[in-house]
Design an enzyme around this catalytic site. Structure first.
Site, PDB file in Angstrom:
ATOM      1  N   THR A  94       0.863  -1.176   0.000  1.00  0.00           N
ATOM      2  CA  THR A  94       0.000   0.000   0.000  1.00  0.00           C
ATOM      3  C   THR A  94       0.896   1.222   0.000  1.00  0.00           C
ATOM      4  O   THR A  94       2.034   1.160   0.480  1.00  0.00           O
ATOM      5  CB  THR A  94      -0.915   0.032   1.243  1.00  0.00           C
ATOM      6  OG1 THR A  94      -1.575   1.293   1.318  1.00  0.00           O
ATOM      7  CG2 THR A  94      -0.134  -0.170   2.517  1.00  0.00           C
ATOM      8  N   CYS A 210      -2.024   5.361  -4.783  1.00  0.00           N
ATOM      9  CA  CYS A 210      -2.870   4.484  -3.984  1.00  0.00           C
ATOM     10  C   CYS A 210      -2.970   3.191  -4.767  1.00  0.00           C
ATOM     11  O   CYS A 210      -3.234   3.211  -5.984  1.00  0.00           O
ATOM     12  CB  CYS A 210      -4.254   5.093  -3.768  1.00  0.00           C
ATOM     13  SG  CYS A 210      -5.455   3.910  -3.119  1.00  0.00           S
TER      14      CYS A 210
END
Length: 243
Positions: A94, A210
């Site tokens: 992430t 993201c």
């Protein structure tokens, strides 16, 4: 490159993945890493991976509460467990949780494959040195991501006005939709307008900062070249796995 059907060298490295933030992006990491290794080695080869998948609801509460020390401690504990389990390097699957990358690095003796380092390599390979970055609100408004890119000579570009509103828009799309597996056309249009403002501010390309944003956008819908952080991170991890 054509598959060689060659076995990895004895003692080939194992990669530990800190995942679950969200599990949708972790699935994509797992798929892409195994696809890349299979393409390089042929036969029945797959990636040597260990996975520690956290409960994203717990992590999300820590984020919202601003308890980054707690979030760092959680990921550091899981990273240390991956190292004890035999991981030769660790990857955080992430972008945002690289905000606590120093805590993870301090908890292990093996390398952390940092996503912003991989993004910088991908940008330089395309001749891009001035980038917009979109992702969660923290990624877009804080300095931890841009400072890491700056180590590689990459400048982060932001519009002179309206950036907080843009960050809020993308953050909403990420957390209210994409991390829940929802992809909406109207949200794609809203994010494209953010990219247009980055282009007008002088960005040469945009980082999808993201790991869920590649579910929403590709270059056919973008006014600027895109650096897919997931793809760049997977490429760096594949190089580590295969040497």
């Amino acid at each position: 490159m054509a598959p060689t059907d060659a076995a990895p060298t004895p003692g080939a490295p194992t990669l530990g993945i800190l995942g679950g933030m969200s599990w949708h992006s972790t699935v994509e990491y797992y798929r892409l890493l195994n696809t890349a290794v299979a393409a390089r080695l042929g036969g029945h080869h797959s990636a040597r991976l260990l996975l520690a998948s956290v409960d994203f609801d717990e992590v999300r509460r820590l984020q919202v509460d601003g308890d980054w020390d707690g979030a760092g401690a959680l990921l550091a504990e899981r990273a240390a467990g991956l190292e004890r389990g035999g991981a030769d390097a660790v990857l955080i699957a992430t972008n945002l949780m690289h905000k606590v990358a120093p805590a993870v690095e301090d908890a292990v003796r093996v390398p952390l494959l940092h996503i912003a380092d991989a993004v910088a390599d991908a940008a330089r390979s395309r001749g891009l040195t001035r980038l917009g970055v979109i992702g969660s609100g923290w990624v877009m408004t804080e300095t931890f991501y841009g400072e890491r890119l700056a180590r590689h000579g990459i400048e982060v570009v932001r519009p002179s006005s309206g950036w907080d509103d843009d960050a809020a828009t993308v953050d909403r799309v990420v957390f209210d939709e994409l991390t829940r597996g929802e992809v909406r056309a109207e949200s794609r249009d809203a994010v494209v307008r953010v990219l247009e403002r980055l282009r007008d501010a002088g960005a040469e390309g945009v980082v999808l900062g993201c790991t869920e944003l590649d579910l929403l956008l590709d270059e056919s819908a973008s006014p600027l070249p895109l650096i897919d952080s997931t793809a760049a991170h997977v490429d760096a991890a594949t190089r580590f796995l295969l040497g």
